[in-house]
Scaffold this motif. Structure first.
Motif, short mmCIF file in Angstrom:
data_model
loop_
_atom_site.label_atom_id
_atom_site.label_comp_id
_atom_site.label_asym_id
_atom_site.label_seq_id
_atom_site.Cartn_x
_atom_site.Cartn_y
_atom_site.Cartn_z
N LEU A 51 50.65 53.83 58.86
CA LEU A 51 49.83 52.70 58.45
C LEU A 51 50.33 51.41 59.09
O LEU A 51 51.51 51.29 59.44
N ASP A 52 49.43 50.44 59.21
CA ASP A 52 49.80 49.08 59.61
C ASP A 52 49.99 48.26 58.34
O ASP A 52 49.04 48.09 57.56
N TYR A 53 51.21 47.78 58.13
CA TYR A 53 51.53 47.04 56.91
C TYR A 53 51.50 45.54 57.21
O TYR A 53 52.35 45.04 57.95
N PRO A 54 50.56 44.81 56.63
CA PRO A 54 50.48 43.38 56.92
C PRO A 54 51.68 42.63 56.36
O PRO A 54 52.23 43.00 55.33
N ALA A 55 52.07 41.58 57.06
CA ALA A 55 53.21 40.77 56.65
C ALA A 55 52.75 39.73 55.63
O ALA A 55 52.63 38.53 55.93
N VAL A 56 52.45 40.20 54.42
CA VAL A 56 51.98 39.32 53.35
C VAL A 56 52.87 39.50 52.13
O VAL A 56 53.47 40.56 51.95
N PRO A 57 52.98 38.49 51.26
CA PRO A 57 53.75 38.65 50.03
C PRO A 57 53.00 39.53 49.04
O PRO A 57 51.79 39.75 49.17
N VAL A 58 53.69 40.01 48.02
CA VAL A 58 53.10 40.91 47.04
C VAL A 58 51.96 40.23 46.28
O VAL A 58 50.97 40.89 45.91
N SER A 59 52.02 38.92 46.10
CA SER A 59 50.96 38.21 45.39
C SER A 59 49.62 38.32 46.11
O SER A 59 48.56 38.14 45.50
N SER A 60 49.64 38.63 47.40
CA SER A 60 48.40 38.79 48.17
C SER A 60 47.55 39.93 47.61
O SER A 60 46.32 39.92 47.77
N ILE A 61 48.18 40.90 46.94
CA ILE A 61 47.43 42.00 46.32
C ILE A 61 46.43 41.46 45.32
O ILE A 61 45.25 41.82 45.33
N LEU A 62 46.90 40.58 44.43
CA LEU A 62 46.01 40.04 43.40
C LEU A 62 45.02 39.04 43.99
O LEU A 62 43.84 39.02 43.62
N ARG A 63 45.47 38.20 44.91
CA ARG A 63 44.55 37.22 45.51
C ARG A 63 43.38 37.94 46.19
O ARG A 63 42.21 37.58 46.02
N GLY A 64 43.70 38.98 46.97
CA GLY A 64 42.65 39.73 47.65
C GLY A 64 41.75 40.48 46.69
O GLY A 64 40.53 40.54 46.86
N ALA A 65 42.34 41.06 45.63
CA ALA A 65 41.55 41.80 44.65
C ALA A 65 40.62 40.87 43.88
O ALA A 65 39.47 41.23 43.58
N ALA A 66 41.10 39.67 43.53
CA ALA A 66 40.27 38.71 42.80
C ALA A 66 39.08 38.29 43.65
O ALA A 66 37.96 38.12 43.15
N ARG A 67 39.31 38.10 44.94
CA ARG A 67 38.22 37.72 45.84
C ARG A 67 37.21 38.85 45.98
O ARG A 67 36.00 38.61 46.03
N ARG A 68 37.68 40.09 46.02
CA ARG A 68 36.80 41.22 46.27
C ARG A 68 36.09 41.71 45.00
O ARG A 68 34.91 42.08 45.04
N TYR A 69 36.82 41.71 43.86
CA TYR A 69 36.27 42.34 42.66
C TYR A 69 35.87 41.34 41.58
O TYR A 69 35.22 41.73 40.60
N GLY A 70 36.27 40.07 41.71
CA GLY A 70 35.77 38.98 40.90
C GLY A 70 35.68 39.23 39.41
O GLY A 70 36.67 39.33 38.70
N GLY A 71 34.44 39.35 38.91
CA GLY A 71 34.20 39.46 37.48
C GLY A 71 34.42 40.83 36.90
O GLY A 71 34.30 41.01 35.67
N ARG A 72 34.75 41.82 37.71
CA ARG A 72 35.04 43.15 37.18
C ARG A 72 36.26 43.09 36.27
O ARG A 72 37.22 42.34 36.53
N VAL A 73 36.25 43.87 35.18
CA VAL A 73 37.38 43.88 34.26
C VAL A 73 38.58 44.52 34.95
O VAL A 73 38.51 45.66 35.43
#
Length: 551
Positions: free
Chosen positions: A17-39
């Motif tokens: 896999l290609d692992y992006p050089a991002v901090p762990v907090s990027s997981i939540l930032r990206g998920a919030a942008r993608r999944y928004g109002g989903r519980v």
């Protein structure tokens, strides 16, 4: 070193896999942008959407910065599973601080030792563990105590008052993903004193992506803002639960490596809704699994053993379940067969990992047509090498030959905190020496034989308790069992079985005879002790040191 045949590696997943050089907090930032109002999290009557989780994590991060917490400081979460745990976890990382998980039921002396060792600047506690924390006395030095729920505690700040809801987006913090510590996690202490495991953001991102991609037939991707997300390349025939549609019920504690990574970050990457339980009530657990139409159930073998013992397991409509995942210890083959019968439409997989490898090392394929071998923990995940060595000499072992499991991969820790000698002993020439004994078959599937420290020596012969425990677990008179050695100067160690009976009045002599009839003479148990329960850690691992103490 492991090798897998083309037939066993799950297509169409790449080997690397290609692992992006991002901090762990990027997981939540990206998920919030993608999944928004989903519980994202459902806990009792509380629901937290992906957007709300992100905003509240940002507010907590600003609260930390307002209280002087800087990059490199440590925040200890002394919490059970609750929404505030996830908020404080990501908020800690967004502030540039290091997360240190702490079991809220740790005895006072052990809690004090861990907080001192990690030099916690902030402790976030809960009504469950606050009295234990309070017994340590008034916080010293820079330590700040934040309190979630329950009765007010002296010298503490209520969680809502600590967060800075007016601050907006995340603080502007630069994180070096290769050197900055995301986690300072402590080993479970099932075989000895707990050690602080130093895990970088690169370690945690790598392991979260390894298992999120493995579980969902996906590869890493970056969204339009440069945050990490997933691209699902596997078909819906092979991975029927698509990104952003799954529901997982979770009891695995987030203060454990398997819980924090495998049951928090990995599900968020995939857009799952987490139905959260903070304590095990089998009836309530199964009721929620039916009510919320869960698609996945995961946990330690103790969880599955307890569920199999409940009549509600057969009575509830659990037809929505598509995956079962077990870790933190070996799942008896007898239980594997029973779960497969109960969940014919679900893929059942065992995995293997340890805190020193962030969370996970190996897992059985999760695609519906994947080759799964019951009793094994599957294949090493992406970019992960496993080899076996003689634990005494270090000589390499071949296929089917038992040896100590050694691991190399991007998820392997930087080392132990302030334990240079133990780090050198565990990390040698880039390989993590796990202390676990295993075998590897010709297709690269790993089987855990036992912990090296759990192995018994009887008259010079090596006796691995797991083989005996498998026979006990399959016996109709036994609900749960564990085997340890009792020192004996004439032979070394005598195998002793601790047994939780499945019915009253079990004949221990008859049981011992039944089991020993299936074993070579040197492996036979010499005593059966009936107990009400087998002691386990909060993560579901059997505490064999406690059983040895009873002997």
């Amino acid at each position: 070193m492991t090798s897998t045949t083309p037939q066993t590696w799950p297509a169409p997943l790449p080997r690397s896999l290609d692992y992006p050089a991002v901090p762990v907090s990027s997981i939540l930032r990206g998920a919030a942008r993608r999944y928004g109002g989903r519980v994202a999290i459902r806990h009792g009557d509380t629901e937290v959407s992906y957007t709300a989780l992100w905003r509240r994590a940002c507010a907590f991060a600003h609260g930390l910065r307002r209280h002087g917490i800087a990059s490199g400081d440590t925040v200890a979460l002394h919490l059970p599973n609750c929404p505030e745990h996830a908020i404080a976890y990501f908020g800690t990382l967004l502030a540039g601080a290091t997360f240190s998980p702490t079991n809220p039921l740790l005895p006072a002396a052990q809690l004090q030792a861990q907080l001192d060792d990690c030099e916690a600047a902030v402790v976030v506690t809960h009504g469950l563990g606050a009295p234990i924390l309070a017994s340590l006395g008034e916080p010293t030095g820079r330590r700040v105590v934040v309190h979630v729920g329950g009765d007010p505690q002296p010298h503490s700040i209520p969680f809502p008052d600590f967060a800075d809801e007016s601050a907006g987006d995340a603080p502007a913090v630069r994180v070096d993903v290769d050197t900055a510590l995301a986690h300072l996690s402590y080993t479970g202490g099932t075989t000895g004193r707990s050690k602080g495991v130093r895990l970088s953001h690169r370690n945690v991102i790598s392991n979260a992506l390894q298992f999120a991609c493995w579980n969902h037939g996906a590869v890493p991707a970056l969204d339009e803002a440069g945050d990490v997300t997933l691209s699902q390349i596997g078909s819906d025939a092979e991975w029927p639960v698509r990104l952003g549609t799954g529901v997982s019920i979770n009891l695995t504690p987030w203060f454990h490596a398997m819980g924090c990574v495998g049951s928090l970050s990995v599900p968020l990457l995939a857009g799952l809704t987490l139905v959260l339980h903070d304590r095990f009530d089998p009836a309530a657990y199964l009721a929620d699994a039916e009510k919320w139409r869960v698609t996945s159930i995961s946990g330690a073998p103790a969880l599955f053993a307890a569920l199999l013992a409940r009549p509600e397991l057969a009575e509830r409509d659990l037809s929505s379940v598509r995956s079962l995942s077990s870790g933190a210890g070996p799942l008896p083959v007898h239980h594997i067969n029973a779960l497969t019968d109960r969940f014919p439409d679900a893929v059942l997989c065992e995995g293997y990992g340890l805190t020193e490898a962030t969370m996970g090392v190996a897992h059985n394929p999760t695609s519906r047509s994947g080759v799964r071998k019951p009793g094994t923990v599957g294949l090493p995940t992406f970019d992960t090498e496993v080899r076996l060595v003689d634990p005494e000499t270090g000589a390499r072992r071949g296929p089917r030959e038992g040896g100590e499991i050694c691991v190399r991969g991007p998820q392997v820790m930087a080392g132990y905190r302030n334990r240079d000698e133990e780090t050198r002993e565990t990390l040698r020439d880039g390989w993590l020496h796990t202390g676990d004994i295993g075998t590897i078959d010709e297709d690269g599937y790993l089987t855990i034989v036992d912990r090296a420290k759990d192995m018994l020596i009887y008259k010079g012969y090596n006796v691995y308790p797991r083989e005996v425990e498998e026979l006990l677990a399959a016996h109709p008179a036994v609900r749960a069992a564990a085997v340890v050695g009792r020192p004996d100067p004439s032979v070394g160690e005598l195998p002793v079985a601790f047994v939780v009976p499945a019915r009253e009045g079990v004949d221990t002599d008859a049981l011992m005879a039944d089991i020993n009839d299936k074993l070579l003479p040197y492996k036979r148990i010499r005593e059966v002790r009936v107990v009400e329960e087998i002691p386990v850690s909060a993560a579901g691992k059997i505490l064999k040191r406690e059983l040895r103490r009873r002997l």
